[in-house]
Design a protein around this motif. Structure first.
Motif, PDB file in Angstrom:
ATOM      1  N   THR A  43       0.856  -1.179   0.000  1.00  0.00           N
ATOM      2  CA  THR A  43       0.000   0.000   0.000  1.00  0.00           C
ATOM      3  C   THR A  43       0.892   1.229   0.000  1.00  0.00           C
ATOM      4  OG1 THR A  43      -1.531  -1.268   1.319  1.00  0.00           O
ATOM      5  CG2 THR A  43      -1.965   1.068   1.135  1.00  0.00           C
ATOM      6  N   HIS A  45       1.544   5.042  -1.628  1.00  0.00           N
ATOM      7  CA  HIS A  45       0.964   6.174  -2.350  1.00  0.00           C
ATOM      8  C   HIS A  45       2.116   7.041  -2.835  1.00  0.00           C
ATOM      9  CE1 HIS A  45      -2.935   5.032  -0.874  1.00  0.00           C
ATOM     10  NE2 HIS A  45      -2.396   4.898   0.319  1.00  0.00           N
ATOM     11  N   GLU A  47       3.962  10.151  -4.360  1.00  0.00           N
ATOM     12  CA  GLU A  47       3.761  11.585  -4.377  1.00  0.00           C
ATOM     13  C   GLU A  47       4.636  12.206  -5.446  1.00  0.00           C
ATOM     14  OE1 GLU A  47       4.711  14.138  -0.982  1.00  0.00           O
ATOM     15  OE2 GLU A  47       3.046  13.130   0.011  1.00  0.00           O
TER      16      GLU A  47
END
Ligand code: FES
Length: 156
Positions: A43, A45, A47
């Motif tokens: 998981t 994310h 940027e």
């Protein structure tokens, strides 16, 4: 002898309960299997990088004051070098505007001097100075993720 009489049509109670138990076991198994597959994917994310090029040094002659609206940064060039100051208010994140004596926030009236230090209003801390450096291709870069001490200038 069984206490349950077979029915002529449809399911017996025992047959129905067996099917229900088997269905619940299959749903549970699939749920666990789905959880296991999901655990195998990280998981993460990603940027967008907060380092960006601002151009060649000769695009910033001494006396330059440039606003990079899309990056929320002011760029200054003077005799001592170049520096970048964030234009995001340290109170609640409004975009500040340059004025004669420094910077002013239009939202709640915070005022900052030309070095970004708070001189009035609710802002709790000065405007961050951001790291300026030179990329290997010769362009100047700003790292919006790295604050430097107020007064730190990059010698071009
Ligand atoms: S957001 Fe700037 S003073 Fe409140």
């Amino acid at each position: 002898m069984s206490d349950e009489a077979p029915k002529k049509d449809g399911l017996s109670r025992r047959g129905f309960l067996s099917l229900a138990a088997m269905g619940a076991a299959i749903v549970s198994f699939l749920t666990v299997l789905g959880g296991i597959f999901r655990m195998t994917k990280a998981t993460v994310h990603y940027e967008e990088s907060r380092k960006f090029k601002i151009g060649k040094p000769d695009e910033f002659p001494i006396g330059t004051v440039k606003v990079l609206d899309d990056k929320n940064v002011f760029i200054f060039a003077d005799n001592d070098g170049m520096h970048a100051i964030s234009n995001v208010c340290t109170h609640l994140g409004c975009i500040i505007a340059p004025v004669d004596w420094g910077f002013q926030c239009p939202c709640h009236g915070s005022r900052f001097d030309k070095s970004g230090k708070v001189i009035g209003g609710p802002a709790p801390r000065p405007l961050p100075w951001l790291e300026v450096s030179r990329h290997v291709d010769g362009n100047l870069m700003v790292n919006a993720a790295k604050e430097v001490e107020i007064g730190t200038k990059f010698k071009v």
